[in-house]
Scaffold this motif. Structure first.
Motif, PDB file in Angstrom:
ATOM      1  N   UNK A  99       0.828  -1.202   0.000  1.00 32.18           N
ATOM      2  CA  UNK A  99       0.000   0.000   0.000  1.00 32.18           C
ATOM      3  C   UNK A  99       0.858   1.246   0.000  1.00 32.18           C
ATOM      4  N   UNK A 144       4.112  -7.679  -0.033  1.00 32.14           N
ATOM      5  CA  UNK A 144       3.784  -9.106   0.022  1.00 32.14           C
ATOM      6  C   UNK A 144       3.298  -9.571  -1.340  1.00 32.14           C
TER       7      UNK A 144
ATOM      8  N   UNK B 255      -3.558  -7.479   7.795  1.00 29.88           N
ATOM      9  CA  UNK B 255      -4.524  -8.492   7.368  1.00 29.88           C
ATOM     10  C   UNK B 255      -3.880  -9.858   7.117  1.00 29.88           C
ATOM     11  N   UNK B 257      -4.388 -13.521   5.081  1.00 29.24           N
ATOM     12  CA  UNK B 257      -5.140 -14.086   3.959  1.00 29.24           C
ATOM     13  C   UNK B 257      -4.743 -15.527   3.731  1.00 29.24           C
ATOM     14  N   UNK B 367      -1.172 -16.603   5.406  1.00 23.63           N
ATOM     15  CA  UNK B 367       0.015 -15.762   5.517  1.00 23.63           C
ATOM     16  C   UNK B 367      -0.437 -14.405   6.040  1.00 23.63           C
ATOM     17  N   UNK B 369      -0.052 -10.381   6.057  1.00 21.74           N
ATOM     18  CA  UNK B 369       0.473  -9.365   5.162  1.00 21.74           C
ATOM     19  C   UNK B 369       0.569  -8.058   5.943  1.00 21.74           C
ATOM     20  N   UNK B 370       1.136  -7.032   5.322  1.00 20.22           N
ATOM     21  CA  UNK B 370       1.206  -5.745   6.009  1.00 20.22           C
ATOM     22  C   UNK B 370       0.080  -4.838   5.548  1.00 20.22           C
ATOM     23  N   UNK B 371      -0.964  -5.430   4.964  1.00 20.03           N
ATOM     24  CA  UNK B 371      -2.113  -4.664   4.495  1.00 20.03           C
ATOM     25  C   UNK B 371      -2.950  -4.216   5.700  1.00 20.03           C
TER      26      UNK B 371
END
Lengths: 290, 443
Positions: A99, A144, B255, B257, B367, B369-371
């Motif tokens: 992001x 990612x 998040x 996923x 996994x 994530x950095x979301x």
């Protein structure tokens, strides 16, 4: 004809996949990030290939004034090289997720720079998009990849196989995908048999859209992979083997990208052992024209 | 010609991949009956708190049968010691469920004839929330089964087993009165080959009765492993048809996923008719089923992804530090509750997986994530202004409400698959007089 350049075909197909991914697979990639990736790739390519052309000309000592220096920026060689950069940027948009615009820019710059930095006998050996992905994964902490993003729908599998076939026919590198898919599929099948899973587990692993996209569109970059058929078979099998190990013994969800990265330098060695003419976009165009 | 050949072979390969291999027959649960009883776990809830390779896994399900018949077998990556097992309270699952559940919000229209001085968001908080429904004989050595650990925690008697052969494990379980569904052997084998251990728990009736528990409490286990997965295949042994699984994933990064299935967002932020206030549960269930079928029953649904430090609108108060600890969050101490982005150090992902044997052949792999993009299942109802109108704008307002109600009906039909006519019948349409073309001319 423009379409006779395999790069154009590739740009159209990758663009279509990106459009499909964003519109039907609810991906999180935002349009501003797509712009950042594209501009970072194109600008890096433009500057670096101009620098290369400039240094060549200086060796020949054939120019004197400022306008001929500036003319380098718009020479056909420099401009057509932007097509490859566009392919790399589309590859990054399809695979890398973040992001943060800065992270995407780092990926774009590193991807293209790798082509100019890691060279052997005038040939780069890292797949640029893959190098960009590894750079973003290791140098930043907000990138990612989503291996599950395409799912396992048959519609996409057939689309990838069909369009992948067209591009591979044009560049003549279908052997690489076949070798990878056969050896990776074989290893997975053997593991599946040893574990005693039913065959639908294997089928499910093998029908992953991300795996096929990787095998058909990333693994087959004709400029960075070994020139000879034998070399490519060994190279693909090495990637399949290391993917298998990293995935099942180190539990890395990004195993395919790490494998390609680790095995890429082998290209130099394989090219030394088996000699074959180097791939050239123009040569392909010439062959098709004739 | 060559192109056609390549294309044909591609299509043929694809066809073989898709149609050539038939899926095995369906199976079922996490939970195994100790005797014949109607034990179908249709909705399980799991909390996974994970940072790096450290994991705290909390398991709970809506076990309906006799407590004395309850038993469960769960493959775990390592041998667990007594200190690594903890019995929590069901309340923590209710809290997480309540905090992350899809929500209905309502807004009230302003009087169109009154000037509006400020854009006050009069959203009222959600009314209805679909809260989810809350293991002498042959010697062990001979069977290749080793009891690695044996202890009691709370009302549970727990065994950690390792096995060499699935035959031996199956025999052992049967000899020890665990009713194993037929074919369990084939399902246990791959886990044994992967060197996984088996966490086997049954209820200590004495303990259960003395403490006067009404229902079984969730079990938490803490372990360190690079494997970030949830075994669901064994879970398909004792249930009929589709099973629902709610996974609350807590991570310090962002998040979480799935890596071997698609993670799809539920439709959200839709305006729906007012009557849904009374039928929110039916609405959500119907919408979930329709979306699930449209996605070919092979995806996991994202219902909530949010920083645990806040909510907007809140369907329940955010969990406090103590509650987060109960949920398994181990990386918190009073100094680092907030991270450098100003958010809290805990990010929650709520995944809703409806799985069946044929559509989910593999265990779930995750996994993080950095979301940190926020997402919630949010549905909106707007109440029209009901007072008298003292101005001409009122007429136009009524017309706009009528158009809005019509569009809400279509949205609802589209989301749930309900018949448009039935929906229209339930809507209290406003009565709007048509606006004549000359009316705005000589104002």
């Amino acid at each position: 004809m423009l379409l006779k350049d395999a790069r154009i075909t590739q740009i159209i197909f990758l663009g279509l996949f990106l459009l499909l991914g964003v519109s039907t697979r609810d991906w999180t990639i935002q349009s501003n990030l797509i712009l950042v990736v594209m501009s970072s790739c194109l600008i890096t390519q433009w500057i670096l290939s101009s620098v290369v052309e400039y240094s060549k000309l200086r060796e020949e000592d054939s120019f004197t004034n400022l306008s001929s220096k500036l003319n380098i920026l718009i020479t056909p060689k420099v401009l057509t090289s932007l097509r490859s950069a566009l392919i790399t940027s589309l590859g990054l948009c399809l695979l890398l997720r973040s992001n943060n615009p800065q992270t995407m820019a780092i990926a774009g710059c590193f991807a293209i720079s790798s082509k100019f930095l890691f060279r052997h006998h005038n040939k780069h050996f890292f797949n640029p998009a893959n190098f960009g992905i590894i750079a973003a994964l290791t140098l930043t902490n907000d990138a990612w990849v989503s291996p599950g993003q395409w799912g396992t729908d048959w519609w996409y599998i057939l689309l990838f196989l069909g369009l992948g076939g067209v591009v591979l026919k044009q560049v003549g590198r279908w052997d690489t995908s076949i070798a990878f898919l056969l050896s990776y599929g074989g290893l997975e099948a053997a593991r599946n048999f040893w574990l005693g899973w039913s065959w639908d587990v294997w089928q499910h692993q093998f029908m992953s859209g991300s795996l096929l996209l990787f095998a058909l569109f990333m693994l087959t970059d004709p400029r960075s992979i070994p020139n000879s058929i034998k070399g490519r078979w060994i190279w693909s099998m090495a990637i399949a083997f290391s993917t298998f190990i990293l995935q099942h013994y180190f539990y890395l969800s990004t195993a395919i990208f790490w494998s390609l990265f680790i095995v890429s330098p082998m290209t130099m060695l394989l090219d030394m052992v088996w000699n074959a003419p180097r791939f050239n976009w123009k040569a392909v165009q010439w062959t098709i024209d004739n | 010609m060559k192109t056609i050949r390549i294309l044909l072979s591609c299509i043929l390969t694809g066809a073989i991949l898709i149609f050539g291999i038939k899926p095995a027959l369906a199976f079922c649960g996490f939970y195994v009956a100790k005797a014949d009883s109607s034990l179908y776990n249709q909705a399980s809830q799991v909390i996974i708190a994970r940072d790096e390779q450290r994991t705290v896994l909390t398991m709970s399900n809506d076990y309906q049968g006799e407590v004395k018949d309850f038993a469960m077998v769960v493959p775990v990556p390592v041998v667990l010691k007594e200190e690594q097992v903890h019995i929590g309270e069901s309340k923590i699952l209710e809290r997480l469920d309540g905090f992350s559940a899809p929500r209905l919000v309502e807004y009230f229209d302003e009087d169109p004839c009154q000037p509006q001085y400020m854009m006050e968001d009069r959203a009222r908080q959600s009314v209805a929330l679909p809260q989810s429904a809350p293991m002498a004989k042959k010697a062990e050595a001979e069977l290749g089964v080793t009891i690695e650990e044996q202890f009691s925690v709370g009302e549970y008697d727990i065994l950690i087993l390792s096995a060499k052969e699935s035959d031996g494990l199956e025999t052992w379980l049967i000899q020890n009165d665990y009713k194993i569904p037929q074919g369990a052997k084939e399902l246990l084998q791959p886990y044994i080959k992967q060197n996984l251990k088996f966490f086997v728990a049954k209820v200590n009736l004495e303990e259960f009765d003395t403490n006067g528990f009404e229902k079984l409490r969730p079990i938490s286990i803490a372990f360190e492993s690079p494997k970030f997965m949830l075994p669901i295949r064994l879970g398909m042994m004792n249930a009929n048809g589709d099973q629902d699984l709610l996974v609350y994933l807590l991570s310090p990064k962002g998040k979480v996923e799935l890596t071997n299935y698609r993670t799809v967002k539920m439709p959200s932020d839709r305006d729906i008719p007012q009557f849904i206030k009374e039928d929110f549960k039916d609405f959500y269930t119907a919408m979930f089923q329709k979306t699930y079928e449209e996605e070919n029953k092979q995806v996991a649904f994202l219902e909530y992804a949010w920083d645990m430090g806040s909510c907007d609108p809140c369907s329940a108060e955010p969990l406090n530090q103590e509650e987060l600890k109960q949920a398994g969050v181990f990386w918190l101490d009073s100094n680092n509750f907030n991270n450098r982005w100003g958010g809290s150090n805990v990010f929650i992902t709520r995944l809703h997986v409806r799985y069946s044997r044929d559509k989910f052949p593999e265990d779930l792999k995750f996994q993080s994530t950095s979301d940190r993009n926020l997402f919630q299942g949010r549905y909106v109802i707007r109440h029209p202004y009901e007072g008298e109108f003292s101005c001409k704008a009122g007429k136009e307002y009524k017309k706009s409400v009528l158009d809005r109600q019509e569009s809400e009906a279509k949205i609802l039909a589209n989301l749930t698959g309900w018949k448009l006519k039935d929906i229209r019948d339930r809507i209290n349409f406003v009565e709007a007089e048509p606006i004549q073309w000359w009316e705005n001319l000589w104002n």
